[in-house]
Design a protein around this motif. Structure first.
Motif, short mmCIF file in Angstrom:
data_model
loop_
_atom_site.label_atom_id
_atom_site.label_comp_id
_atom_site.label_asym_id
_atom_site.label_seq_id
_atom_site.Cartn_x
_atom_site.Cartn_y
_atom_site.Cartn_z
N ILE A 21 -44.43 -6.48 65.25
CA ILE A 21 -45.88 -6.65 65.08
C ILE A 21 -46.27 -6.82 63.61
CG2 ILE A 21 -48.12 -5.57 65.40
CD1 ILE A 21 -46.97 -6.65 67.96
N PRO A 22 -45.81 -5.97 62.68
CA PRO A 22 -46.21 -6.18 61.28
C PRO A 22 -45.70 -7.49 60.69
CG PRO A 22 -45.28 -3.98 61.60
CD PRO A 22 -44.97 -4.77 62.82
N LEU A 23 -44.60 -7.98 61.20
CA LEU A 23 -44.04 -9.23 60.67
C LEU A 23 -44.94 -10.42 60.99
CD1 LEU A 23 -40.26 -8.74 61.52
CD2 LEU A 23 -41.48 -8.16 59.42
N LEU A 24 -45.72 -10.32 62.08
CA LEU A 24 -46.67 -11.40 62.39
C LEU A 24 -47.73 -11.49 61.31
CD1 LEU A 24 -47.85 -13.55 64.25
CD2 LEU A 24 -48.99 -11.72 65.52
N MET A 25 -48.28 -10.35 60.89
CA MET A 25 -49.27 -10.37 59.82
C MET A 25 -48.66 -10.90 58.52
SD MET A 25 -51.50 -7.24 58.15
CE MET A 25 -52.76 -7.24 59.41
N THR A 26 -47.44 -10.44 58.19
CA THR A 26 -46.77 -10.90 56.98
C THR A 26 -46.56 -12.40 57.02
OG1 THR A 26 -45.64 -8.77 56.77
CG2 THR A 26 -44.73 -10.62 55.54
N THR A 27 -46.12 -12.92 58.16
CA THR A 27 -45.87 -14.36 58.29
C THR A 27 -47.16 -15.15 58.18
OG1 THR A 27 -44.00 -13.87 59.76
CG2 THR A 27 -44.83 -16.12 59.76
N ALA A 28 -48.23 -14.65 58.78
CA ALA A 28 -49.51 -15.35 58.72
C ALA A 28 -50.02 -15.44 57.29
CB ALA A 28 -50.54 -14.66 59.60
N GLY A 66 -51.72 -9.35 45.63
CA GLY A 66 -50.69 -10.37 45.51
C GLY A 66 -49.63 -10.21 46.58
N PRO A 67 -48.64 -11.12 46.61
CA PRO A 67 -47.59 -11.04 47.63
C PRO A 67 -46.84 -9.72 47.65
CG PRO A 67 -47.51 -13.14 46.45
CD PRO A 67 -48.48 -12.28 45.72
N ALA A 68 -46.71 -9.07 46.49
CA ALA A 68 -45.96 -7.81 46.43
C ALA A 68 -46.64 -6.70 47.23
CB ALA A 68 -45.78 -7.37 44.98
N GLU A 69 -47.97 -6.79 47.38
CA GLU A 69 -48.70 -5.75 48.11
C GLU A 69 -48.77 -6.03 49.60
OE1 GLU A 69 -51.78 -3.66 44.97
OE2 GLU A 69 -52.55 -5.08 46.45
N GLY A 70 -48.38 -7.23 50.02
CA GLY A 70 -48.47 -7.58 51.42
C GLY A 70 -47.73 -6.63 52.35
N PRO A 71 -46.45 -6.29 52.07
CA PRO A 71 -45.74 -5.36 52.94
C PRO A 71 -46.39 -3.97 53.01
CG PRO A 71 -44.19 -6.57 51.59
CD PRO A 71 -45.55 -6.90 51.08
#
Length: 517
Positions: free
Chosen positions: A114-121, A388-393
């Motif tokens: 589930i969290p990978l969907l948000m990361t991919t989007a 930024g991208p670093a905060e995404g996870p």
């Protein structure tokens, strides 16, 4: 020329996320049929869902950090493979212990996906179209739970119950192919394993597993009259504060708690948690009424949730389009959506013994319109706070952990309301009947049904047996408790409206917000 391969990769992730949600929601709806087919009684059967939810929350918390080590593509493929393998084996398990172990693996896989969907989007879509990526993620919170009853009806009432689990074969295969060929392969960063928050991971597994199990099993085991619940409460009371302290000071935490210092992010996590509890008024509560009072099967009751699911395919893109206008205040959109949900809860609270699924259609329509008006502004406000991208996870881990905890909390909350209101209404009805009907009991030697059923001509039937009386009382208790549940969930909607008016600050669409940075 625009590269469309990442978009197909996002579709693959969506299919994988849908599969994991089906493993959760469809299994929950079809649990009685699954228990019957596997020869599992009620009490052992409760662990089938409880273990899944506990493992899912853990997976949601650790997945974003681990995907930065093993790469998004590889970690996604691993989660999809784990989801498919664990699901396929469940119908052929030799004993209940094997089912428990496979459900833990299945829940862990769902939590990883589930969290990978948000990361991919967030990664695949530019700020100009990011809102539509958030609409894709929102499908897993509004569309899939509403569709679950229809899918459960298809497998249990039309085909074979084993397809509740075997459905993952085509879905995971398609998702795996799309992710394999369309998602960009990064370089793994195995050196981060040395700095990974191992202590936090251990505390998270212990604390979250104890807390979620306590919430799920507490009502059945009579809470603190059970030694197991006392132990789980003690473990969670020690492990979770230690986890929060560790995450606050760790240089590379699994959960970056400092992000809650941003008002819109704090609102997003709190509102998502509360919203998912409130959303039970559109699925679990009306379905439970139709099942217990009217004797409906999933095939008969699925249309009231299918109405919500179908409208999400229209409303979520429409909300993305609406929120893309600078003049539109996302907080106002949320308030309107919560007002519609409140109206739905208030209207549904007037249910009587004569209600069937037809009486729910109007109120479910309000839910279908209101839910995307809440979830889309919420996601926009949260993602606009990511620097930024670093905060995404980190953002994905916090938001999705809140989402996972909401499922366990909603099960506890509905059980609490049910026990509290059932006891109250049962006592009042029995006392009232006992006082009003004692003379009839003395003279006839039998107990009347209450309220008395009517003949086709509209006249009261002859008083029935003690068994019929008990059934009538239980029916009335369920109706009154269900009505109270709708009102309490409506009160939660009011609470969330107050939060919307006080906590978040106004934000602009991502295409404007990120252009300024």
């Amino acid at each position: 020329m625009v590269d469309i391969k990442p978009l197909f990769g996002l579709v693959g992730m969506l299919i994988a996320a849908m599969t994991s949600e089906f493993n959760d929601q469809v299994t929950s709806v079809a649990l009685a049929d699954i228990r019957g087919a596997l020869g599992i009684s009620h009490d052992p059967g409760t662990w089938i869902q409880s273990l899944y939810v506990s493992a899912e929350i853990i997976g949601m918390a650790i997945s974003p950090s681990l995907q930065t080590i093993f790469t998004l593509r590889r970690w996604t493929l691993f989660a999809i493979a784990l989801c498919g393998a664990s699901s396929v084996l469940i119908p052929f398990s030799p004993n209940v212990e094997a089912i428990y172990a496979l459900r833990v693996l299945q829940g862990l896989a769902g939590g990883l996906i589930i969290p990978l969907l948000m990361t991919t989007a967030l990664r695949a879509l530019t700020p100009n179209i990011r809102l539509y990526g958030l609409a894709v993620y929102a499908l897993t919170a509004t569309f899939i739970p509403a569709l679950a009853t229809t899918v459960a009806a298809l497998w249990t009432d039309i085909t074979v119950w084993r397809f509740v689990f075997l459905q993952t074969i085509p879905l995971c295969s398609l998702a795996g192919v799309l992710v394999w060929y369309c998602m960009h392969q990064d370089q793994p960063r195995y050196e981060r394993l040395r700095t990974l928050d191992w202590r936090g991971g251990l505390l998270l597994v212990i604390g979250i597993a104890a807390l979620s199990t306590m919430l799920y099993q507490g009502d059945r085991l009579d809470w603190f009259n059970s030694r197991l619940i006392c132990v789980l409460a003690l473990v969670s009371a020690v492990a979770i504060p230690l986890l929060l302290i560790n995450e606050w000071f760790h240089p590379s935490p699994l959960l970056k708690l400092q992000m809650f210092g941003r008002r819109n992010f704090a609102y997003g996590a709190l509102a998502l948690f509360t919203f998912l509890v409130i959303s039970q008024s559109a699925s679990t509560v009306p379905l439970r009424y139709l099942q217990e009072v009217q004797g409906y099967r999933p095939l008969q009751s699925n249309l009231i949730t299918l109405e919500i699911a179908a409208l999400q395919l229209v409303m979520l893109p429409a909300m993305a389009l609406l929120l893309d206008y600078k003049r539109v205040d996302s907080r106002v959109v949320s308030l309107v959506g919560l007002g519609l949900i409140l109206a739905s809860c208030a209207g549904s609270s007037f249910l009587t013994v004569y209600w069937n699924r037809d009486q729910f259609y109007l109120w479910q329509l309000l839910q279908a319109v209101g839910q995307p008006m809440v979830i889309m502004p919420l996601l926009m406000m949260v993602t606009n706070t990511i620097a930024g991208p670093a905060e995404g996870p980190f953002a994905s881990a916090l938001v999705n952990t809140s989402r996972g905890l909401a499922e366990a909390a909603s099960a506890w909350f509905l059980a609490l309301i049910g026990r509290w209101r059932d006891a109250l209404h049962s006592s009042r009805i029995v006392d009232e009947v006992g006082q009003d009907r004692w003379r009839v009991i003395q003279s006839n030697g039998v107990l009347p049904q209450y309220p008395p059923p009517l003949t086709p001509g509209g006249r009261p039937r002859v008083p029935g047996s003690l068994e019929a009386f008990s059934h009538a009382v239980q029916q009335q208790v369920t109706i009154l408790s269900t009505s109270d549940t709708f009102l309490i969930l409506g009160a939660l909607s009011v609470f969330l409206m107050v939060v919307v008016m006080t906590l978040p600050v106004r934000t602009v669409p991502p295409r404007i917000h990120f252009a300024k940075q």
